[in-house]
Design an enzyme around this catalytic site. Structure first.
Site, PDB file in Angstrom:
ATOM      1  N   TYR A  78      55.198  -8.769 -17.939  1.00 26.36           N
ATOM      2  CA  TYR A  78      54.067  -7.954 -18.406  1.00 26.36           C
ATOM      3  C   TYR A  78      53.810  -6.705 -17.562  1.00 26.36           C
ATOM      4  CZ  TYR A  78      53.062 -11.098 -22.227  1.00 26.36           C
ATOM      5  OH  TYR A  78      53.170 -11.810 -23.395  1.00 26.36           O
ATOM      6  N   GLU A 103      51.416 -18.476 -24.411  1.00 23.30           N
ATOM      7  CA  GLU A 103      52.861 -18.699 -24.162  1.00 23.30           C
ATOM      8  C   GLU A 103      53.061 -19.859 -23.181  1.00 23.30           C
ATOM      9  OE1 GLU A 103      53.966 -14.639 -23.159  1.00 23.30           O
ATOM     10  OE2 GLU A 103      53.444 -14.048 -25.200  1.00 23.30           O
TER      11      GLU A 103
HETATM   12  C1  HEM Z   1      57.777  -8.595 -30.037  1.00 23.25           C
HETATM   13  C2  HEM Z   1      53.324  -7.257 -28.713  1.00 23.25           C
HETATM   14  C3  HEM Z   1      54.532  -7.703 -24.065  1.00 23.25           C
HETATM   15  C4  HEM Z   1      59.108  -8.536 -25.382  1.00 23.25           C
HETATM   16  C5  HEM Z   1      56.459  -8.214 -30.067  1.00 23.25           C
HETATM   17  C6  HEM Z   1      55.718  -7.967 -31.267  1.00 23.25           C
HETATM   18  C7  HEM Z   1      54.483  -7.587 -30.907  1.00 23.25           C
HETATM   19  C8  HEM Z   1      54.429  -7.580 -29.468  1.00 23.25           C
HETATM   20  C9  HEM Z   1      53.323  -7.240 -31.834  1.00 23.25           C
HETATM   21  C10 HEM Z   1      56.248  -8.121 -32.704  1.00 23.25           C
HETATM   22  C11 HEM Z   1      56.050  -9.543 -33.141  1.00 23.25           C
HETATM   23  C12 HEM Z   1      56.515  -9.771 -34.549  1.00 23.25           C
HETATM   24  O1  HEM Z   1      55.742  -9.578 -35.475  1.00 23.25           O
HETATM   25  O2  HEM Z   1      57.660 -10.160 -34.726  1.00 23.25           O
HETATM   26  C13 HEM Z   1      53.276  -7.268 -27.330  1.00 23.25           C
HETATM   27  C14 HEM Z   1      52.101  -6.933 -26.553  1.00 23.25           C
HETATM   28  C15 HEM Z   1      52.436  -7.055 -25.240  1.00 23.25           C
HETATM   29  C16 HEM Z   1      53.825  -7.459 -25.207  1.00 23.25           C
HETATM   30  C17 HEM Z   1      50.767  -6.542 -27.139  1.00 23.25           C
HETATM   31  C18 HEM Z   1      51.605  -6.822 -24.018  1.00 23.25           C
HETATM   32  C19 HEM Z   1      50.286  -6.953 -23.959  1.00 23.25           C
HETATM   33  C20 HEM Z   1      55.870  -7.992 -24.021  1.00 23.25           C
HETATM   34  C21 HEM Z   1      56.620  -8.198 -22.804  1.00 23.25           C
HETATM   35  C22 HEM Z   1      57.911  -8.409 -23.180  1.00 23.25           C
HETATM   36  C23 HEM Z   1      57.965  -8.360 -24.622  1.00 23.25           C
HETATM   37  C24 HEM Z   1      56.025  -8.182 -21.402  1.00 23.25           C
HETATM   38  C25 HEM Z   1      59.109  -8.651 -22.291  1.00 23.25           C
HETATM   39  C26 HEM Z   1      59.590  -7.727 -21.511  1.00 23.25           C
HETATM   40  C27 HEM Z   1      59.129  -8.593 -26.753  1.00 23.25           C
HETATM   41  C28 HEM Z   1      60.340  -8.812 -27.516  1.00 23.25           C
HETATM   42  C29 HEM Z   1      59.949  -8.856 -28.852  1.00 23.25           C
HETATM   43  C30 HEM Z   1      58.520  -8.649 -28.889  1.00 23.25           C
HETATM   44  C31 HEM Z   1      61.735  -8.955 -26.943  1.00 23.25           C
HETATM   45  C32 HEM Z   1      60.876  -9.074 -30.063  1.00 23.25           C
HETATM   46  C33 HEM Z   1      61.079  -7.818 -30.694  1.00 23.25           C
HETATM   47  C34 HEM Z   1      62.428  -7.306 -30.931  1.00 23.25           C
HETATM   48  O3  HEM Z   1      63.269  -7.139 -30.050  1.00 23.25           O
HETATM   49  O4  HEM Z   1      62.574  -7.023 -32.080  1.00 23.25           O
HETATM   50  N1  HEM Z   1      55.651  -7.976 -28.979  1.00 23.25           N
HETATM   51  N2  HEM Z   1      54.295  -7.578 -26.488  1.00 23.25           N
HETATM   52  N3  HEM Z   1      56.713  -8.108 -25.102  1.00 23.25           N
HETATM   53  N4  HEM Z   1      58.058  -8.495 -27.603  1.00 23.25           N
HETATM   54 FE1  HEM Z   1      56.172  -8.114 -27.039  1.00 23.25          FE
END
Ligand code: HEM
Length: 392
Positions: A98, A140
């Protein structure tokens, strides 16, 4: 809860931040992957980066969270947080990730907003980010703790590969080591790590479909222009070992014994197969209206299984729409004009976004309350973020 200092600042700036998201996000990802190229090996999807959907989803969800905090001072958007946390957990996102996202996202915001990014503005958005991050981290942690093992990915051997429609391959995976398997709930998905020709691993989520006891089975529809599905179709062979996650996903079969409508299009059939299998195992007496749309009868993935499961339920009925005339009960796209939705029905939708928007509007027009319509989006959720009507 948002602090009294931050609330007016968020109120004043949410419009401009939301408007600038399409410009902030490419810069955020560019700087993050420059500093941490390892995050593109096994965690982030390159394809989603290229087409921008994930970029918009992540940052867009923070703006959505902020506007929720303004209009609901007492609560959190649980549905949004749960969906994101499940997706994160299926990828192995950890608390230590994060601060990395924070650093690069806020760097990009500061560069984009320039002088408008005053210390007060940055502090207020920082607060929003960490409220959301803390909420996600908490969910998580609970999801990880609920697994039968402590690993993110376990090795599974491809036990069978079968054609399941003209563009779909069903892959059955059996454990390749002694890692205990968490039982999946019907409708859940796993992340599969797919090794690309350049050696980089790319994660993809696939809904689990009914398969032999002790295995995980997925149905992969070929996207010829995609990156991962051609590898799964053509290169992965029986005997190969893939790393796959524990099961995640919170779209479930609605409880109770009232009527159900399961409407799918294309590969959106996969969660419906899991739900129908569960109903068959429960010897359910529920009235189930199963609606499916596809390009053609040939493309209809796992058609025989779909038809068999419906036939095994005493009060289920299947109706189909095929784009090729004469191949289904109806021609063209799904049209519910002539299909009465049973009173009191719970509706679950899965398929491409335009399909779900059209069908959701059609069932609501027939009197189904918005809260009784659940949906599963295969891919980043671009809908929940914009769909104010979900609260009705
Ligand atoms: C996917 C929000 C932090 C890695 C997503 C999605 C959202 C989101 C809305 C799309 C979910 C869906 O509908 O499929 C956030 C928010 C964060 C955050 C609000 C912080 C407050 C992180 C962190 C990581 C991360 C710290 C890791 C470094 C990912 C990955 C995906 C994802 C790998 C899958 C998307 C892809 O590669 O297509 N996140 N996220 N996120 N998030 Fe986060």
């Amino acid at each position: 809860m948002l602090s009294d200092q931050s609330r007016p600042v968020i109120e004043q700036t949410i419009g401009v931040v939301a408007e600038r998201i399409p410009f902030i996000t490419p810069e955020f990802y560019r700087s993050m992957f420059e500093a941490r190229p390892d995050l593109l090996d096994g965690l982030f999807s390159r394809a989603n980066q290229r087409n921008g959907t994930q970029a918009q989803a992540l940052a867009g969800s923070i703006a959505m969270f902020a506007s929720w905090l303004l209009s609901h001072p007492e609560g959190y958007p649980e549905e949004l947080l749960s969906r994101v946390a499940h997706k994160h957990a299926s990828l192995g996102v950890l608390p230590e990730h994060y601060p990395v996202v924070h650093e690069h996202l806020f760097g990009a915001i500061a560069r984009d907003l320039g002088d408008a990014a005053t210390p007060e503005v940055v502090a207020a958005w920082d607060e929003v980010y960490w409220l959301m991050a803390d909420a996600l981290i908490r969910i998580e942690e609970g999801l990880y703790a609920g697994q039968a093992n402590t690993v993110v990915f376990a090795p599974f051997r491809v036990a069978a590969k079968e054609r399941a429609g003209s563009t779909t391959t069903a892959i059955t995976l059996e454990p390749a080591d002694g890692t205990p398997m968490t039982p999946a709930v019907a409708g859940q998905y796993v992340t599969v790590e797919v090794r690309m020709p350049d050696g980089v691993e790319q994660p993809r989520q696939f809904t689990l479909v009914p398969g032999p006891e002790g295995t995980r089975r997925i149905a992969v529809r070929l996207d010829a222009r995609g990156e991962a599905t051609p590898v799964l179709h053509h290169d992965v062979q029986v005997g190969d070992v893939l790393r796959i996650s524990n099961p995640y996903g919170d779209v479930m079969l609605p409880d109770g014994d009232g009527p159900l409508v399961l409407a799918s299009a294309g590969i959106g059939v996969t969660p419906m197969l899991a739900f129908l299998d569960r109903l068959v195992r429960q010897e359910s007496q529920r009235q189930v209206l199963v609606l499916h749309a596809d390009r053609s009868a040939e493309e209809w993935a796992l058609r025989e299984l779909h038809e068999m499961l419906v036939a095994e339920l005493p009060h289920a009925r299947l109706e189909t729409w095929m784009e090729i005339p004469g191949e289904g009960d109806h021609d063209g796209f799904m049209d519910l004009g002539a299909v009465p939705i049973p009173a009191g029905a719970q509706v679950v939708l899965c398929g491409p976004l335009p399909f779900m928007q059209a069908v959701r509007s059609a069932v609501i027009a027939q009197g189904v309350p918005g809260r009784d319509v659940a949906y599963e989006i295969l891919g980043p959720d671009q809908w929940m973020l914009h769909d104010e009507a979900r609260e009705t």
